[in-house]
Enzyme design. Structure first.
Site, PDB file in Angstrom:
ATOM      1  N   ASN A   1      -1.523   4.032   0.947  1.00  0.00           N
ATOM      2  CA  ASN A   1      -1.069   3.355  -0.279  1.00  0.00           C
ATOM      3  C   ASN A   1      -1.301   4.199  -1.527  1.00  0.00           C
ATOM      4  O   ASN A   1      -0.964   3.775  -2.628  1.00  0.00           O
ATOM      5  CB  ASN A   1      -1.727   1.968  -0.427  1.00  0.00           C
ATOM      6  CG  ASN A   1      -3.176   2.064  -0.845  1.00  0.00           C
ATOM      7  OD1 ASN A   1      -3.809   3.106  -0.707  1.00  0.00           O
ATOM      8  ND2 ASN A   1      -3.713   0.971  -1.349  1.00  0.00           N
TER       9      ASN A   1
ATOM     10  N   ASP B   1      -6.802   0.168   0.216  1.00  0.00           N
ATOM     11  CA  ASP B   1      -6.925  -1.283   0.454  1.00  0.00           C
ATOM     12  C   ASP B   1      -8.249  -1.603   1.156  1.00  0.00           C
ATOM     13  O   ASP B   1      -8.987  -2.499   0.750  1.00  0.00           O
ATOM     14  CB  ASP B   1      -5.771  -1.800   1.323  1.00  0.00           C
ATOM     15  CG  ASP B   1      -4.489  -1.978   0.529  1.00  0.00           C
ATOM     16  OD1 ASP B   1      -4.565  -2.171  -0.688  1.00  0.00           O
ATOM     17  OD2 ASP B   1      -3.406  -1.916   1.148  1.00  0.00           O
TER      18      ASP B   1
ATOM     19  N   LYS C   1       4.652   2.521   3.169  1.00  0.00           N
ATOM     20  CA  LYS C   1       3.257   2.819   3.514  1.00  0.00           C
ATOM     21  C   LYS C   1       3.087   3.490   4.879  1.00  0.00           C
ATOM     22  O   LYS C   1       2.207   4.318   5.058  1.00  0.00           O
ATOM     23  CB  LYS C   1       2.434   1.523   3.532  1.00  0.00           C
ATOM     24  CG  LYS C   1       2.044   1.002   2.178  1.00  0.00           C
ATOM     25  CD  LYS C   1       1.222  -0.273   2.368  1.00  0.00           C
ATOM     26  CE  LYS C   1       0.539  -0.691   1.100  1.00  0.00           C
ATOM     27  NZ  LYS C   1      -0.401  -1.790   1.293  1.00  0.00           N
TER      28      LYS C   1
ATOM     29  N   SER D   1       3.887   1.489  -1.782  1.00  0.00           N
ATOM     30  CA  SER D   1       3.837   0.156  -1.180  1.00  0.00           C
ATOM     31  C   SER D   1       5.011  -0.003  -0.229  1.00  0.00           C
ATOM     32  O   SER D   1       5.715   0.969   0.075  1.00  0.00           O
ATOM     33  CB  SER D   1       3.786  -0.920  -2.269  1.00  0.00           C
ATOM     34  OG  SER D   1       3.377  -2.145  -1.699  1.00  0.00           O
TER      35      SER D   1
ATOM     36  N   SER E   1       5.616  -6.097  -9.466  1.00  0.00           N
ATOM     37  CA  SER E   1       4.250  -5.610  -9.240  1.00  0.00           C
ATOM     38  C   SER E   1       3.368  -5.669 -10.486  1.00  0.00           C
ATOM     39  O   SER E   1       3.819  -5.383 -11.592  1.00  0.00           O
ATOM     40  CB  SER E   1       4.297  -4.166  -8.752  1.00  0.00           C
ATOM     41  OG  SER E   1       2.997  -3.652  -8.694  1.00  0.00           O
TER      42      SER E   1
ATOM     43  N   GLY F   1      -1.089  -5.252   7.675  1.00  0.00           N
ATOM     44  CA  GLY F   1      -1.511  -4.128   6.857  1.00  0.00           C
ATOM     45  C   GLY F   1      -2.895  -4.298   6.251  1.00  0.00           C
ATOM     46  O   GLY F   1      -3.744  -3.403   6.345  1.00  0.00           O
TER      47      GLY F   1
ATOM     48  N   GLY G   1      -6.184 -11.669  11.566  1.00  0.00           N
ATOM     49  CA  GLY G   1      -5.057 -10.883  11.072  1.00  0.00           C
ATOM     50  C   GLY G   1      -5.060  -9.478  11.641  1.00  0.00           C
ATOM     51  O   GLY G   1      -6.125  -8.896  11.909  1.00  0.00           O
TER      52      GLY G   1
ATOM     53  N   SER H   1       0.715  -3.766 -10.553  1.00  0.00           N
ATOM     54  CA  SER H   1      -0.008  -2.499 -10.527  1.00  0.00           C
ATOM     55  C   SER H   1       0.092  -1.714 -11.849  1.00  0.00           C
ATOM     56  O   SER H   1      -0.931  -1.254 -12.366  1.00  0.00           O
ATOM     57  CB  SER H   1       0.483  -1.644  -9.357  1.00  0.00           C
ATOM     58  OG  SER H   1      -0.134  -0.408  -9.366  1.00  0.00           O
TER      59      SER H   1
HETATM   60  P1  NAD Z   1       1.433  -8.389   7.089  1.00  0.00           P
HETATM   61  O1  NAD Z   1       2.797  -8.995   7.078  1.00  0.00           O
HETATM   62  O2  NAD Z   1       1.281  -6.945   7.358  1.00  0.00           O
HETATM   63  O3  NAD Z   1       0.530  -9.199   8.174  1.00  0.00           O
HETATM   64  C1  NAD Z   1       0.583 -10.605   8.251  1.00  0.00           C
HETATM   65  C2  NAD Z   1      -0.512 -11.113   9.187  1.00  0.00           C
HETATM   66  O4  NAD Z   1      -0.544 -12.556   9.093  1.00  0.00           O
HETATM   67  C3  NAD Z   1      -0.270 -10.797  10.669  1.00  0.00           C
HETATM   68  O5  NAD Z   1      -1.515 -10.606  11.307  1.00  0.00           O
HETATM   69  C4  NAD Z   1       0.405 -12.064  11.175  1.00  0.00           C
HETATM   70  O6  NAD Z   1       0.260 -12.254  12.566  1.00  0.00           O
HETATM   71  C5  NAD Z   1      -0.358 -13.115  10.403  1.00  0.00           C
HETATM   72  N1  NAD Z   1       0.366 -14.383  10.254  1.00  0.00           N
HETATM   73  C6  NAD Z   1       1.606 -14.536   9.724  1.00  0.00           C
HETATM   74  N2  NAD Z   1       1.941 -15.851   9.750  1.00  0.00           N
HETATM   75  C7  NAD Z   1       0.898 -16.518  10.287  1.00  0.00           C
HETATM   76  C8  NAD Z   1       0.648 -17.890  10.587  1.00  0.00           C
HETATM   77  N3  NAD Z   1       1.541 -18.838  10.318  1.00  0.00           N
HETATM   78  N4  NAD Z   1      -0.546 -18.204  11.128  1.00  0.00           N
HETATM   79  C9  NAD Z   1      -1.482 -17.258  11.401  1.00  0.00           C
HETATM   80  N5  NAD Z   1      -1.288 -15.938  11.153  1.00  0.00           N
HETATM   81  C10 NAD Z   1      -0.113 -15.576  10.610  1.00  0.00           C
HETATM   82  O7  NAD Z   1       0.788  -8.777   5.694  1.00  0.00           O
HETATM   83  P2  NAD Z   1      -0.393  -8.027   4.903  1.00  0.00           P
HETATM   84  O8  NAD Z   1       0.188  -7.013   4.008  1.00  0.00           O
HETATM   85  O9  NAD Z   1      -1.436  -7.633   5.869  1.00  0.00           O
HETATM   86  O10 NAD Z   1      -0.925  -9.207   3.961  1.00  0.00           O
HETATM   87  C11 NAD Z   1      -1.695 -10.267   4.482  1.00  0.00           C
HETATM   88  C12 NAD Z   1      -2.328 -11.046   3.322  1.00  0.00           C
HETATM   89  O11 NAD Z   1      -3.214 -10.196   2.608  1.00  0.00           O
HETATM   90  C13 NAD Z   1      -1.322 -11.568   2.286  1.00  0.00           C
HETATM   91  O12 NAD Z   1      -1.796 -12.795   1.810  1.00  0.00           O
HETATM   92  C14 NAD Z   1      -1.397 -10.553   1.177  1.00  0.00           C
HETATM   93  O13 NAD Z   1      -1.082 -11.118  -0.083  1.00  0.00           O
HETATM   94  C15 NAD Z   1      -2.869 -10.218   1.225  1.00  0.00           C
HETATM   95  N6  NAD Z   1      -3.175  -8.886   0.673  1.00  0.00           N
HETATM   96  C16 NAD Z   1      -4.084  -8.838  -0.321  1.00  0.00           C
HETATM   97  C17 NAD Z   1      -4.432  -7.622  -0.865  1.00  0.00           C
HETATM   98  C18 NAD Z   1      -5.448  -7.596  -1.976  1.00  0.00           C
HETATM   99  O14 NAD Z   1      -5.577  -6.556  -2.626  1.00  0.00           O
HETATM  100  N7  NAD Z   1      -6.185  -8.674  -2.189  1.00  0.00           N
HETATM  101  C19 NAD Z   1      -3.857  -6.438  -0.383  1.00  0.00           C
HETATM  102  C20 NAD Z   1      -2.932  -6.518   0.656  1.00  0.00           C
HETATM  103  C21 NAD Z   1      -2.590  -7.759   1.176  1.00  0.00           C
END
Ligand code: NAD
Length: 294
Positions: free
Chosen positions: A93, A115, A72, A68, A21, A142, A139, A23
């Site tokens: 979180n 978030d 969560k 995390s 991490s 989370g 999406g 963080s």
């Molecule tokens: P998660 O596992 O909770 O959710 C994944 C999502 O992606 C679901 O909706 C799933 O259906 C979809 N998905 C998975 N494979 C797919 C595919 N091949 N085609 C289409 N959709 C698909 O993950 P999360 O924690 O919500 O994270 C999602 C993204 O957000 C990641 O890239 C993560 O790095 C990013 N994120 C960024 C921040 C930030 O602070 N910028 C914070 C949290 C998450």
């Protein structure tokens, strides 16, 4: 080397795995800049040790802890209070050890989800007032849930959520129901396979977000959007991915002439800065953090 003394206060980070991490680097840079005698340390905590670890926040008079995966969605049961957005999206979180009128921690723990706050703070920092806007969000995991719930609570007008028909789809239907019941935002859930509808709603939207992880390793060569014609020039385009800094989807949007295209860096930065402010009451200089974190 931080100057750790008998007065130094502790913020945790509880997750497993957690050693990768960023963080602690972000938090400790901010505490140092703000002149706070506070450090953040990462602890390997999973669901089995979470209850004891949360109790330790009280026992050790810690300022709180970031939370995390895999904790969560389960940490709420060990807390005294949960903020509305965190309750509605079912994920926490940030756990804050609340303070009394003298500034001393009370042992009463309140959970937040920064978030969603972080994503929307990033939008506001670009000078964008999103109240009443129409959003298309891909999406239902989370990140997407946090963005959807916070946006709806803070005045988003309409929200069309798309997802593939995997295990996350039903969760999207639940989020839509929660938003329609609890906020003035009109939310709807759609199959990402319906590309005609996706294109139509993207043409009508003000803001677009891909919150799926498509565009980052191992899916870095992919985009959920078939081609640049889906984007209109004045669409605000955002991705939650920050590595790589520019995803295939962001490249498509720029090719279509979009000028307001943002990656997930600001969401990541602001979710941390909002948590830091909840722990210490201090706001951190944003430009300094951006310069240091690159
Ligand atoms: P998660 O596992 O909770 O959710 C994944 C999502 O992606 C679901 O909706 C799933 O259906 C979809 N998905 C998975 N494979 C797919 C595919 N091949 N085609 C289409 N959709 C698909 O993950 P999360 O924690 O919500 O994270 C999602 C993204 O957000 C990641 O890239 C993560 O790095 C990013 N994120 C960024 C921040 C930030 O602070 N910028 C914070 C949290 C998450």
């Amino acid at each position: 080397m931080p100057n750790i003394t008998g007065h130094t206060e502790l913020v945790g980070l509880m997750a497993y795995p957690i050693r990768h991490s960023q963080s602690p680097s972000t938090h400790n840079l901010a505490y140092d800049k703000n002149g706070d005698d506070v450090i953040q340390l990462a602890f390997e905590v999973d669901n089995d040790s979470l209850k004891d670890a949360v109790q330790a926040i009280r026992a050790l008079k810690m300022l709180g802890s970031n939370i995390s995966m895999p904790n969560k969605t389960v940490v709420h049961q060990y807390l005294d209070e949960v903020d509305e957005a965190a309750r509605l999206c079912g994920a926490i979180n940030t756990v804050v050890n609340t303070r009394d009128e003298n500034g001393n921690v009370t042992g009463k723990l309140k959970g937040y989800n920064t978030d969603g706050m972080g994503y929307w703070q990033g939008i506001k920092e670009e000078g964008i007032d999103f109240k009443g806007m129409k959003m298309v969000l891909i999406g239902t995991g989370g990140a997407a849930t946090a963005i959807a719930v916070r946006g709806a609570l803070d005045g988003l007008g309409e929200l069309a959520i798309f997802n593939i028909k995997d295990k996350f789809y039903a969760r999207g239907e639940e989020i839509v129901e929660t938003i329609n019941k609890n906020t003035n935002c009109k939310a709807s859930m759609h199959d990402l396979a319906d590309k005609d509808l996706l294109k139509k709603l993207m043409q009508e939207a003000d803001i677009f977000c891909d919150a799926t992880g498509v565009g980052m390793h191992p899916l870095e060569d992919l985009s959920n959007i078939p081609d640049p014609s889906y984007f209109k020039k004045d669409l605000i385009v955002t991705d939650t991915v920050y590595a790589p800094r520019e995803t295939v989807m962001m490249k498509q949007a720029k090719e279509a002439g979009c000028t307001r295209v943002y990656n997930g860096m600001s969401m990541m930065l602001f979710q941390a800065l909002i948590a830091i402010e909840l722990y210490t009451g201090k706001s951190t200089p944003v430009d300094y953090m951006k310069e240091k974190l690159g």
